[in-house]
Design a protein around this motif. Sequence first.
Motif, PDB file in Angstrom:
ATOM      1  N   LYS A  69     -69.596 -44.395   1.276  1.00 52.13           N
ATOM      2  CA  LYS A  69     -71.420 -44.327  -0.089  1.00 52.13           C
ATOM      3  C   LYS A  69     -71.846 -42.785  -0.198  1.00 52.13           C
ATOM      4  O   LYS A  69     -72.277 -42.634  -1.521  1.00 52.13           O
ATOM      5  CB  LYS A  69     -72.286 -45.408   0.431  1.00 52.13           C
ATOM      6  N   ARG A  70     -72.035 -42.919   1.640  1.00 52.38           N
ATOM      7  CA  ARG A  70     -72.516 -41.384   1.402  1.00 52.38           C
ATOM      8  C   ARG A  70     -71.731 -39.925   1.029  1.00 52.38           C
ATOM      9  O   ARG A  70     -72.600 -39.362   0.196  1.00 52.38           O
ATOM     10  CB  ARG A  70     -73.084 -41.090   3.388  1.00 52.38           C
ATOM     11  N   ASP A  71     -70.826 -39.946   1.176  1.00 48.29           N
ATOM     12  CA  ASP A  71     -70.074 -39.557   0.442  1.00 48.29           C
ATOM     13  C   ASP A  71     -69.601 -39.362  -1.028  1.00 48.29           C
ATOM     14  O   ASP A  71     -69.816 -38.305  -1.926  1.00 48.29           O
ATOM     15  CB  ASP A  71     -67.750 -39.634   0.833  1.00 48.29           C
ATOM     16  N   GLN A  72     -69.601 -40.787  -1.862  1.00 45.38           N
ATOM     17  CA  GLN A  72     -70.705 -40.823  -2.565  1.00 45.38           C
ATOM     18  C   GLN A  72     -71.737 -40.376  -3.603  1.00 45.38           C
ATOM     19  O   GLN A  72     -71.428 -39.578  -4.595  1.00 45.38           O
ATOM     20  CB  GLN A  72     -70.122 -42.001  -3.496  1.00 45.38           C
ATOM     21  N   GLU A  73     -72.563 -40.566  -2.671  1.00 40.71           N
ATOM     22  CA  GLU A  73     -73.879 -40.321  -3.411  1.00 40.71           C
ATOM     23  C   GLU A  73     -73.517 -38.182  -3.104  1.00 40.71           C
ATOM     24  O   GLU A  73     -74.568 -38.188  -4.045  1.00 40.71           O
ATOM     25  CB  GLU A  73     -75.249 -40.412  -2.348  1.00 40.71           C
ATOM     26  N   ARG A  74     -73.520 -37.919  -2.365  1.00 38.35           N
ATOM     27  CA  ARG A  74     -72.558 -36.048  -2.210  1.00 38.35           C
ATOM     28  C   ARG A  74     -72.337 -36.502  -3.025  1.00 38.35           C
ATOM     29  O   ARG A  74     -72.813 -34.397  -3.840  1.00 38.35           O
ATOM     30  CB  ARG A  74     -72.327 -36.003  -0.344  1.00 38.35           C
ATOM     31  N   ILE A  75     -71.277 -36.363  -3.857  1.00 38.77           N
ATOM     32  CA  ILE A  75     -70.540 -35.465  -4.202  1.00 38.77           C
ATOM     33  C   ILE A  75     -70.990 -36.188  -5.701  1.00 38.77           C
ATOM     34  O   ILE A  75     -70.808 -35.101  -6.291  1.00 38.77           O
ATOM     35  CB  ILE A  75     -68.873 -36.755  -4.278  1.00 38.77           C
ATOM     36  N   LYS A  76     -71.830 -37.019  -5.739  1.00 36.05           N
ATOM     37  CA  LYS A  76     -72.406 -36.983  -7.262  1.00 36.05           C
ATOM     38  C   LYS A  76     -73.508 -36.376  -6.958  1.00 36.05           C
ATOM     39  O   LYS A  76     -73.729 -35.866  -8.708  1.00 36.05           O
ATOM     40  CB  LYS A  76     -72.980 -38.747  -7.256  1.00 36.05           C
ATOM     41  N   LYS A  77     -74.441 -35.888  -6.171  1.00 38.77           N
ATOM     42  CA  LYS A  77     -75.209 -34.803  -6.657  1.00 38.77           C
ATOM     43  C   LYS A  77     -74.781 -33.572  -6.861  1.00 38.77           C
ATOM     44  O   LYS A  77     -75.284 -32.860  -7.174  1.00 38.77           O
ATOM     45  CB  LYS A  77     -76.365 -35.032  -5.015  1.00 38.77           C
ATOM     46  N   ARG A  79     -71.818 -33.288  -8.138  1.00 34.84           N
ATOM     47  CA  ARG A  79     -71.357 -32.832  -9.564  1.00 34.84           C
ATOM     48  C   ARG A  79     -72.387 -32.889 -10.249  1.00 34.84           C
ATOM     49  O   ARG A  79     -72.548 -32.187 -11.663  1.00 34.84           O
ATOM     50  CB  ARG A  79     -70.846 -34.473 -10.078  1.00 34.84           C
ATOM     51  N   ILE A  80     -73.751 -33.153 -10.169  1.00 33.99           N
ATOM     52  CA  ILE A  80     -75.305 -33.019 -10.753  1.00 33.99           C
ATOM     53  C   ILE A  80     -75.156 -31.802 -10.798  1.00 33.99           C
ATOM     54  O   ILE A  80     -75.290 -31.388 -12.184  1.00 33.99           O
ATOM     55  CB  ILE A  80     -76.037 -34.607 -10.678  1.00 33.99           C
ATOM     56  N   ALA A  81     -75.420 -31.877  -9.668  1.00 31.59           N
ATOM     57  CA  ALA A  81     -75.938 -30.379  -9.305  1.00 31.59           C
ATOM     58  C   ALA A  81     -74.824 -29.181 -10.470  1.00 31.59           C
ATOM     59  O   ALA A  81     -75.566 -28.194 -11.260  1.00 31.59           O
ATOM     60  CB  ALA A  81     -75.426 -29.473  -8.469  1.00 31.59           C
ATOM     61  N   GLN A 187     -78.347 -33.858 -21.747  1.00 31.78           N
ATOM     62  CA  GLN A 187     -78.579 -34.881 -21.540  1.00 31.78           C
ATOM     63  C   GLN A 187     -78.051 -33.453 -19.447  1.00 31.78           C
ATOM     64  O   GLN A 187     -79.172 -34.706 -18.661  1.00 31.78           O
ATOM     65  CB  GLN A 187     -77.774 -35.937 -21.663  1.00 31.78           C
ATOM     66  N   PHE A 188     -78.143 -33.332 -19.447  1.00 32.60           N
ATOM     67  CA  PHE A 188     -77.715 -32.532 -17.433  1.00 32.60           C
ATOM     68  C   PHE A 188     -78.957 -31.265 -17.917  1.00 32.60           C
ATOM     69  O   PHE A 188     -78.895 -31.068 -16.477  1.00 32.60           O
ATOM     70  CB  PHE A 188     -76.535 -31.840 -17.335  1.00 32.60           C
ATOM     71  N   PHE A 189     -79.324 -30.708 -18.507  1.00 30.78           N
ATOM     72  CA  PHE A 189     -80.445 -30.107 -18.697  1.00 30.78           C
ATOM     73  C   PHE A 189     -80.959 -30.146 -17.173  1.00 30.78           C
ATOM     74  O   PHE A 189     -82.262 -30.986 -17.575  1.00 30.78           O
ATOM     75  CB  PHE A 189     -81.030 -29.495 -19.739  1.00 30.78           C
ATOM     76  N   PRO A 190     -81.465 -29.056 -16.196  1.00 29.75           N
ATOM     77  CA  PRO A 190     -82.875 -29.291 -15.246  1.00 29.75           C
ATOM     78  C   PRO A 190     -84.258 -29.352 -15.359  1.00 29.75           C
ATOM     79  O   PRO A 190     -84.706 -28.075 -15.137  1.00 29.75           O
ATOM     80  CB  PRO A 190     -82.063 -27.969 -14.086  1.00 29.75           C
ATOM     81  N   PHE A 191     -84.393 -30.537 -16.337  1.00 30.58           N
ATOM     82  CA  PHE A 191     -85.459 -30.484 -16.605  1.00 30.58           C
ATOM     83  C   PHE A 191     -87.023 -30.177 -15.662  1.00 30.58           C
ATOM     84  O   PHE A 191     -86.183 -31.119 -14.717  1.00 30.58           O
ATOM     85  CB  PHE A 191     -86.604 -31.538 -17.350  1.00 30.58           C
ATOM     86  N   ALA A 284     -87.563 -23.194 -15.360  1.00 33.05           N
ATOM     87  CA  ALA A 284     -86.630 -23.897 -15.481  1.00 33.05           C
ATOM     88  C   ALA A 284     -85.411 -23.445 -14.776  1.00 33.05           C
ATOM     89  O   ALA A 284     -84.747 -24.024 -13.707  1.00 33.05           O
ATOM     90  CB  ALA A 284     -85.582 -23.930 -16.662  1.00 33.05           C
ATOM     91  N   GLU A 285     -85.020 -21.808 -15.072  1.00 32.72           N
ATOM     92  CA  GLU A 285     -83.729 -21.163 -14.186  1.00 32.72           C
ATOM     93  C   GLU A 285     -84.645 -21.035 -12.946  1.00 32.72           C
ATOM     94  O   GLU A 285     -83.732 -21.207 -11.677  1.00 32.72           O
ATOM     95  CB  GLU A 285     -83.346 -19.846 -14.636  1.00 32.72           C
ATOM     96  N   ARG A 286     -85.619 -20.564 -12.727  1.00 35.36           N
ATOM     97  CA  ARG A 286     -86.243 -20.224 -11.129  1.00 35.36           C
ATOM     98  C   ARG A 286     -86.287 -21.355  -9.942  1.00 35.36           C
ATOM     99  O   ARG A 286     -86.237 -21.691  -9.170  1.00 35.36           O
ATOM    100  CB  ARG A 286     -87.928 -19.709 -11.174  1.00 35.36           C
ATOM    101  N   LYS A 287     -87.271 -22.897 -11.016  1.00 43.34           N
ATOM    102  CA  LYS A 287     -86.661 -24.278  -9.945  1.00 43.34           C
ATOM    103  C   LYS A 287     -85.522 -24.354  -9.481  1.00 43.34           C
ATOM    104  O   LYS A 287     -85.373 -25.070  -8.250  1.00 43.34           O
ATOM    105  CB  LYS A 287     -87.767 -25.228 -10.901  1.00 43.34           C
ATOM    106  N   TYR A 288     -84.551 -24.599 -10.383  1.00 45.47           N
ATOM    107  CA  TYR A 288     -83.118 -24.286 -10.829  1.00 45.47           C
ATOM    108  C   TYR A 288     -82.856 -23.890  -8.855  1.00 45.47           C
ATOM    109  O   TYR A 288     -82.240 -24.564  -8.314  1.00 45.47           O
ATOM    110  CB  TYR A 288     -82.320 -24.379 -11.367  1.00 45.47           C
TER     111      TYR A 288
END
Length: 294
Positions: A69-77, A79-81, A187-191, A284-288
Amino acid sequence: MKEKVRIVIWIIVAVLLIGCPFLIQWLMTGLFGTTLGGTNDGWLGFWGGYLGAIITVIGVYLQISLERKRDQERIKKERIADLQKKALENFLNLIHKVNGKYEFIEKCYDEISYLMKYSEVSNETIDKIQQQSISYDDRDYRLHEIKGFVLQINNYYKRSHNELKDIQNQYNEIYANVVTFKINNLQFFPFALDNGLLSDINTSTSQMDLLVKNIENDFEILKILTDLRSIYTTYVQDKDLENIVANLNVIYHGNNNIIEQFKSHDFMKHKKMFDKLMKDTEKAERKYILKTNI
């Protein structure tokens, strides 16, 4: 469906684990009847080992599940990043491309505004010439001023000819890029902005739609520049100063002639809105980069 299958499997495993010792005892004393069923010490040792094995297996299973589960969460994060990074990069590229177009449009706007002011080209002047409500000398002076205006427009057009090529395709390219971004990346923009132009998907979608609408209107300045240049081309052919004035006064859109149409443009307002959008993009770029949004 998968959840139901998982529950059935767990029930079967539980029944087997609980029933296995009783099955062994039945086989020892009932079916074959070759033993007395074992001693208390024997069964105590059996249950200790049996339950210990079950606990060990359950512990290993839970540990593996937790790590998975931890690996899946890490991979998910991660991937989102990656998706956020790609969305931000694509949006930055889009904004910088639009900025390049705006820089050129602004040059055209400033050039036409300056020449119009310097040559005192206005609806009032055009009306006075056409109604012959000014002196002959003043009229002749104004005509040559207007001629100088379209001459300078023609010179500017020739200097900018390469940048003016495929104007409509440039707008179509921007429109296509915005639509593609909204579908694939928005939908993936780092708001990460509070009350900004890019604070959420709905606000960002509205801003991008407004951007496209403003760009479409602002490209009209380039069309006006082309039309003003064509007026001088006509003069080169007929050498008639009166026709320059008449062409300037031709209906362009609605009830506005070409001079009124240019002066009614909200280009600077649009440019300010775009500049604000660009600043929010940089925020947004600086915060990302600081990872405050993940």
